[in-house]
Scaffold this motif. Structure first.
Motif, PDB file in Angstrom:
ATOM      1  N   ASN A 243       0.836  -1.207   0.000  1.00 55.54           N
ATOM      2  CA  ASN A 243       0.000   0.000   0.000  1.00 55.54           C
ATOM      3  C   ASN A 243       0.872   1.259   0.000  1.00 55.54           C
ATOM      4  OD1 ASN A 243      -0.092  -1.144   3.113  1.00 55.54           O
ATOM      5  ND2 ASN A 243       0.332   1.041   3.035  1.00 55.54           N
ATOM      6  N   PRO A 244       0.320   2.405  -0.378  1.00 57.06           N
ATOM      7  CA  PRO A 244       1.104   3.648  -0.361  1.00 57.06           C
ATOM      8  C   PRO A 244       1.553   4.022   1.052  1.00 57.06           C
ATOM      9  CG  PRO A 244      -0.908   3.911  -1.646  1.00 57.06           C
ATOM     10  CD  PRO A 244      -1.030   2.613  -0.921  1.00 57.06           C
ATOM     11  N   ARG A 245       2.604   4.828   1.110  1.00 57.62           N
ATOM     12  CA  ARG A 245       3.093   5.359   2.386  1.00 57.62           C
ATOM     13  C   ARG A 245       2.800   6.854   2.424  1.00 57.62           C
ATOM     14  NH1 ARG A 245       7.092   8.017   5.101  1.00 57.62           N
ATOM     15  NH2 ARG A 245       7.893   7.034   7.015  1.00 57.62           N
ATOM     16  N   GLY A 273       4.167   8.543  -2.650  1.00 58.17           N
ATOM     17  CA  GLY A 273       3.629   7.474  -1.812  1.00 58.17           C
ATOM     18  C   GLY A 273       3.956   6.065  -2.246  1.00 58.17           C
ATOM     19  N   LEU A 274       4.193   5.879  -3.541  1.00 59.86           N
ATOM     20  CA  LEU A 274       4.479   4.535  -4.042  1.00 59.86           C
ATOM     21  C   LEU A 274       5.976   4.352  -4.268  1.00 59.86           C
ATOM     22  CD1 LEU A 274       1.554   4.031  -6.593  1.00 59.86           C
ATOM     23  CD2 LEU A 274       1.694   3.249  -4.216  1.00 59.86           C
ATOM     24  N   HIS A 275       6.419   3.134  -4.088  1.00 60.30           N
ATOM     25  CA  HIS A 275       7.835   2.787  -4.187  1.00 60.30           C
ATOM     26  C   HIS A 275       7.960   1.603  -5.141  1.00 60.30           C
ATOM     27  CE1 HIS A 275      11.934   2.834  -2.588  1.00 60.30           C
ATOM     28  NE2 HIS A 275      11.892   1.520  -2.460  1.00 60.30           N
ATOM     29  N   CYS A 304      -3.277   9.458  -4.044  1.00 64.51           N
ATOM     30  CA  CYS A 304      -3.785   8.431  -3.134  1.00 64.51           C
ATOM     31  C   CYS A 304      -4.443   9.137  -1.945  1.00 64.51           C
ATOM     32  CB  CYS A 304      -2.645   7.540  -2.639  1.00 64.51           C
ATOM     33  SG  CYS A 304      -1.508   6.994  -3.944  1.00 64.51           S
ATOM     34  N   PRO A 305      -5.772   9.241  -1.923  1.00 64.40           N
ATOM     35  CA  PRO A 305      -6.452   9.982  -0.850  1.00 64.40           C
ATOM     36  C   PRO A 305      -6.423   9.247   0.483  1.00 64.40           C
ATOM     37  CG  PRO A 305      -8.047   9.006  -2.347  1.00 64.40           C
ATOM     38  CD  PRO A 305      -6.698   8.746  -2.948  1.00 64.40           C
TER      39      PRO A 305
END
Length: 343
Positions: A243-245, A273-275, A304-305
């Motif tokens: 999931n996003p950070r 947010g994404l890796h 990403c809300p």
């Protein structure tokens, strides 16, 4: 006729609003019992001003388009969820997957031995047996799989442990004391998985992508080292995206900005947010493994809300809430059907 149609529309909106309120009440009352040490499993009924039969139906229902359902490709929108925040921040920050009476997650990052008795659902002919492995991000997804098990789609066992995903890559963490215990735990886990292979259909894995060290090439090699022996024994491996950070603490932010403004103010861009996701990458390059990308259920149009379809998505910077995890159950169920794992 016009007034009749209006009354129907009003009734539908009122029902959706009551459904959202009932879900909030049930979620909060359940979490409050857990935090107080009460082990009763039946949720406290929500108080709804309506005739008894309708109240029971509303309390049992999930509002249309709630949570991950609102991120479907075919647009799903429920105006009654506008401005909703379920659960509220004081509850969301404590929402972790806990299952009284089962040893599903040990708090210490020095853990070496495996968990015991973290099983859900009943094994039966034609029902796939799934093992979920990974770190605290896998634990955060557990509620979705428990929902699937309780619905009779799968039987489930979980082996999840903090800061220790299913790979031979070193843990990328400033606390170096975590490295050796994780290495020993992985050896125990691998031996156990190989013993379980004869009675296992699927191993599902995910984890905190940023804690997997190494280049993309080395990440794939070191995950394959553990995955391939299990695959060779006839077990299918499904890797789920991380999931996003977030870049800020979500609950403090949502208290400040509220659900509507906070959805964006407290969220994160996909760029931040994404890796690089070694789980998806390895699955795409490994025969017998399948990549299951859930990122579209977290992000859309580069963002990403923090609130999706009325659901409070993140417990903290990196972990999703139990509430949002449960809304992913129908999504994963649909993916499993498409893969012909379940009917």
């Amino acid at each position: 006729m016009v007034w009749g149609r209006r009354r129907i529309r009003i009734a539908l909106v009122a029902s959706a609003v009551l459904g959202a309120g009932a879900l909030l009440a049930v979620s909060e009352s359940t979490e409050q019992r857990r935090s107080s040490g009460t082990t009763a499993t039946a949720p406290v009924a929500a108080t709804v001003v309506a005739p008894a039969p309708a109240a029971v139906r509303v309390a049992a229902a999930t509002p249309r388009c709630f949570g991950a359902a609102s991120m479907a490709r075919k647009r799903c929108h429920n105006p009654a969820l506008k401005g909703r925040l379920i659960p509220r921040p004081s509850i969301a920050r404590r929402e972790t997957a806990r299952y009284p009476g089962k040893e599903c997650y040990q708090s210490g990052v020095q853990q070496i031995r495996l968990n015991r008795g973290c099983t859900f659902g009943t094994r039966a002919a034609g029902r796939p047996h799934v093992i979920l492995v990974g770190d605290s991000h896998a634990r955060a997804l557990m509620p979705a799989f428990v929902e699937m098990a309780e619905a009779g789609h799968i039987s489930l066992e979980a082996q999840v442990r903090g800061s220790c995903s299913w790979t031979t890559s070193r843990v990328n963490h400033p606390d170096k004391s975590r490295i050796r215990p994780c290495t020993l735990y992985r050896k125990n886990l691998q031996r156990w998985l190989l013993r379980q292979a004869r009675t296992t259909d699927v191993v599902v894995t995910t984890g905190y992508a940023r804690q997997v060290s190494g280049s993309a090439k080395s990440q794939v090699i070191k995950m394959r080292d553990l995955w391939r022996p299990v695959i060779k024994r006839g077990v299918r491996v499904i890797a789920i995206s991380d999931n996003p950070r977030l870049t800020r603490e979500p609950q403090k932010c949502l208290v400040k900005h509220g659900a509507t403004r906070g959805a964006r103010k407290c969220g994160v861009s996909t760029k931040a947010g994404l890796h690089r996701d070694p789980f998806l990458l390895t699955a795409k390059k490994t025969r017998g493994a399948t990549a299951l990308d859930l990122r579209p259920r977290f992000c859309k149009k580069g963002f990403c809300p923090a609130v999706i379809g009325g659901a409070n998505v993140y417990r903290d910077h990196t972990h999703i809430t139990v509430t949002y995890s449960k809304t992913l159950a129908p999504v994963i169920t649909g993916k499993f059907r498409a893969m012909r794992i379940i009917r």
